[in-house]
Design a protein around this motif. Structure first.
Motif, short mmCIF file in Angstrom:
data_model
loop_
_atom_site.label_atom_id
_atom_site.label_comp_id
_atom_site.label_asym_id
_atom_site.label_seq_id
_atom_site.Cartn_x
_atom_site.Cartn_y
_atom_site.Cartn_z
N PHE A 190 0.83 -1.18 0.00
CA PHE A 190 0.00 0.00 0.00
C PHE A 190 0.87 1.25 0.00
N ASN A 191 0.59 2.13 -0.91
CA ASN A 191 1.40 3.34 -1.06
C ASN A 191 0.71 4.50 -0.34
N GLN A 192 1.46 5.14 0.55
CA GLN A 192 0.92 6.24 1.36
C GLN A 192 0.26 7.35 0.56
N THR A 193 0.69 7.54 -0.67
CA THR A 193 0.16 8.69 -1.39
C THR A 193 -1.15 8.35 -2.12
N ASP A 194 -1.53 7.10 -2.10
CA ASP A 194 -2.79 6.73 -2.74
C ASP A 194 -3.95 7.33 -1.98
N PHE A 195 -4.99 7.73 -2.70
CA PHE A 195 -6.11 8.23 -1.91
C PHE A 195 -7.08 7.12 -1.54
N LYS A 196 -6.68 5.86 -1.79
CA LYS A 196 -7.45 4.75 -1.27
C LYS A 196 -7.06 4.49 0.20
N ALA A 197 -6.44 5.49 0.80
CA ALA A 197 -5.93 5.37 2.16
C ALA A 197 -7.04 5.06 3.15
N PRO A 198 -6.69 4.45 4.30
CA PRO A 198 -7.72 4.19 5.31
C PRO A 198 -8.18 5.48 5.98
N MET A 199 -9.35 5.40 6.60
CA MET A 199 -9.92 6.55 7.31
C MET A 199 -8.96 7.01 8.41
N ALA A 200 -8.54 6.08 9.23
CA ALA A 200 -7.62 6.38 10.34
C ALA A 200 -7.06 5.06 10.83
N GLY A 201 -6.11 5.13 11.78
CA GLY A 201 -5.64 3.89 12.38
C GLY A 201 -4.17 3.61 12.16
N PHE A 202 -3.53 4.47 11.39
CA PHE A 202 -2.11 4.34 11.16
C PHE A 202 -1.32 5.15 12.18
N GLY A 203 -1.91 6.28 12.54
CA GLY A 203 -1.18 7.21 13.40
C GLY A 203 -0.06 7.91 12.67
N TYR A 204 -0.12 7.96 11.36
CA TYR A 204 0.92 8.59 10.55
C TYR A 204 0.45 9.89 9.92
N GLY A 205 -0.86 10.12 9.93
CA GLY A 205 -1.42 11.26 9.21
C GLY A 205 -0.79 12.58 9.61
N LEU A 206 -0.80 12.87 10.91
CA LEU A 206 -0.30 14.18 11.36
C LEU A 206 1.22 14.30 11.26
N PRO A 207 1.99 13.36 11.80
CA PRO A 207 3.44 13.57 11.72
C PRO A 207 3.96 13.66 10.28
N ILE A 208 3.42 12.85 9.39
CA ILE A 208 3.92 12.91 8.00
C ILE A 208 3.47 14.21 7.34
N SER A 209 2.25 14.64 7.61
CA SER A 209 1.80 15.91 7.02
C SER A 209 2.68 17.06 7.49
N ARG A 210 3.09 17.02 8.75
CA ARG A 210 3.95 18.08 9.25
C ARG A 210 5.32 18.05 8.55
N CYS A 211 5.82 16.85 8.27
CA CYS A 211 7.08 16.76 7.49
C CYS A 211 6.90 17.41 6.12
N TYR A 212 5.80 17.12 5.46
CA TYR A 212 5.55 17.73 4.14
C TYR A 212 5.53 19.24 4.25
N ALA A 213 4.82 19.76 5.27
CA ALA A 213 4.72 21.21 5.42
C ALA A 213 6.10 21.82 5.67
N ARG A 214 6.87 21.19 6.55
CA ARG A 214 8.18 21.74 6.91
C ARG A 214 9.17 21.62 5.78
N TYR A 215 8.97 20.65 4.94
CA TYR A 215 9.93 20.42 3.86
C TYR A 215 10.13 21.66 3.00
N PHE A 216 9.05 22.39 2.73
CA PHE A 216 9.18 23.62 1.95
C PHE A 216 9.07 24.87 2.84
N GLY A 217 9.50 24.74 4.08
CA GLY A 217 9.57 25.91 4.94
C GLY A 217 8.28 26.28 5.66
N GLY A 218 7.27 25.43 5.57
CA GLY A 218 6.01 25.71 6.25
C GLY A 218 5.95 25.02 7.60
#
Ligand code: ADP
Ligand code: MG
Length: 421
Positions: free
Chosen positions: A364-392
């Motif tokens: 399963f590829n994280q970038t697919d939008f067939k992603a699960p509703m919740a239950g990974f516990g990865y949504g927030l930390p990975i999103s923050r990495c994406y934001a910070r990557y370009f200075g956000g």
């Protein structure tokens, strides 16, 4: 049988890992890739074939040394071996056969372009070097990741460029399953050690690791995309006119669909969008989609779980977009009951979830939008990495008993330096 890298290769990896990484800003990538002639592609290939082995080597060394025997978990070793294989593919890739006169001209062209592109405020750019210990007066990214005027190239260069892209495509798909496989490794570790909470060493390792992964994939994706002519608003995977409204609408549709499907709802809580008309900026749309999608799923889940599946109407989730000089800020407000203050810091830890754990599917590829509703516990930390990557950045403010506001800051100044853990 698990692959065991020969000592010689590991020595080489440890050697490469000592060299500094070179960041590339969004703006540099766009400037460079606007007119991807064979000469530009050659320069980009040369840059990547110097830079990527250093970045991969650093990750191998980190994976080799993660604390608490996490480095001995089979899935962690699997991930490490992918990095080793890709390192090997790159350093063994045959160098282009350039006539010596051409080599000198390319070098000179790059040097003059580099000197021109350096900000006036830095008359003495820091001295940098590559892994062959050749000192050069300008940072590596300026040496190679700068536009060069087109120079007549031998015909076999386009063959080299083409083959190099194939090699990068192979590497990129080899690493598709890294996030889930590493998550699997952490599960193995938790099962073995019976650790409920993963300590801060491991957390910061994961933050560095995923941040670096984003950078590597941007470099790979950008180079591969430059070879395909496409939409004029795009330079590689970067959209110079990312329409925030369009990306947000897509994220709303995808998150609502998953929410309806998961909870068996006729219709998910309403999501309203307040966005200045015609707002456009330079960004990678897939990153933006990923962050909005994750935040919306969280808000939808909190709302549905607070009110239950049977109510006639839910309080709507609001997306408010503000356009500043420095930042574009996106606020996502829900009335899903908020998060207790004592739990707030834990939402940034990997694998922290209050949902029922989802089985991990390594395909399963994280970038697919067939992603699960919740239950990974990865949504927030990975999103923050994406934001910070370009200075956000990404921040959450919760009012327990009422709801949560997520603030997603995106930096407008596309020249922010790439964070290189
Ligand atoms: P997951 O959604 O897979 O659980 P996330 O990293 O997206 O992982 O979120 C972690 C946890 O943070 C969620 O399980 C939930 O408990 C909490 N959380 C996140 N966003 C919200 C929100 N908008 N309202 C309430 N709780 C939230
Ligand atoms: Mg989530």
């Amino acid at each position: 049988m698990m692959f065991q890298a020969p000592k010689q290769l590991m020595d080489k990896i440890y050697h490469f890992a000592k060299f500094p990484q070179t960041g590339v800003s969004l703006q540099q990538m766009v400037q460079f890739g606007r007119n991807p002639s064979q000469g530009v592609l050659l320069k980009a290939s040369q840059f990547i074939s110097e830079e990527l082995p250093v970045r991969l080597a650093r990750r191998v060394v980190e994976l080799d040394n993660v604390p608490h025997e996490l480095n001995k978990m089979p899935s962690v070793i699997r991930v490490k071996n992918w990095y080793i294989e890709s390192f090997k593919d790159l350093i063994e890739f045959p160098k282009p056969n350039l006539p010596s006169g051409l080599k000198a001209r390319l070098k000179a062209a790059a040097k003059s372009a580099a000197l021109k592109s350096l900000p006036a405020a830095h008359p003495n750019p820091s001295v940098s070097y590559n892994h062959q210990s050749q000192y050069c007066a300008v940072p590596m990214s300026h040496r190679f990741y700068t536009p060069v005027e087109d120079i007549d190239l031998p015909p076999d260069i386009s063959r080299y460029n083409h083959d190099f892209v194939r090699c990068l495509e192979k590497i990129k798909s080899r690493h598709d399953g890294v996030v889930t496989t590493l998550a699997q490794g952490i599960n193995e570790f938790k099962a073995k050690k019976n650790h409920r909470i993963i300590d801060t060493d491991v957390q910061s390792f994961l933050d560095r690791f995923y941040m670096s992964r984003i950078g590597i994939r941007v470099l790979l994706g950008q180079h591969i995309a430059l070879h395909k002519k496409g939409d004029t608003d795009y330079v590689g995977i970067i959209c110079t006119r990312t329409k925030l409204r369009d990306v947000a609408m897509e994220a709303i549709a995808n998150a609502s669909f998953i929410c309806e499907d998961y909870y068996g709802l006729f219709s998910a809580p309403k999501i309203t969008l307040h966005c200045p008309d015609g707002l456009e900026f330079m960004y990678i749309p897939s990153h933006l989609h990923h962050m909005l999608f994750e935040l919306l799923k969280n808000s939808l889940r909190a709302t549905v779980e607070l009110y239950g599946p049977d109510v006639d109407e839910y309080p709507p989730i609001k997306i408010i977009v503000a356009e500043g000089q420095e930042d574009i800020t996106i606020k996502i407000s829900d009335e899903g009951g908020g998060i207790p203050r004592s739990e707030l810091s834990r939402v940034w830890t990997y694998m922290y979830t209050t949902a029922e754990a989802q089985p991990l599917d390594p395909n399963f590829n994280q970038t697919d939008f067939k992603a699960p509703m919740a239950g990974f516990g990865y949504g927030l930390p990975i999103s923050r990495c994406y934001a910070r990557y370009f200075g956000g950045d990404l921040k959450l403010i919760s009012m327990e008993g009422y709801g949560t506001d997520a603030y997603l800051h995106l930096c407008r100044l596309s020249d922010s330096a790439e964070p290189l853990p």
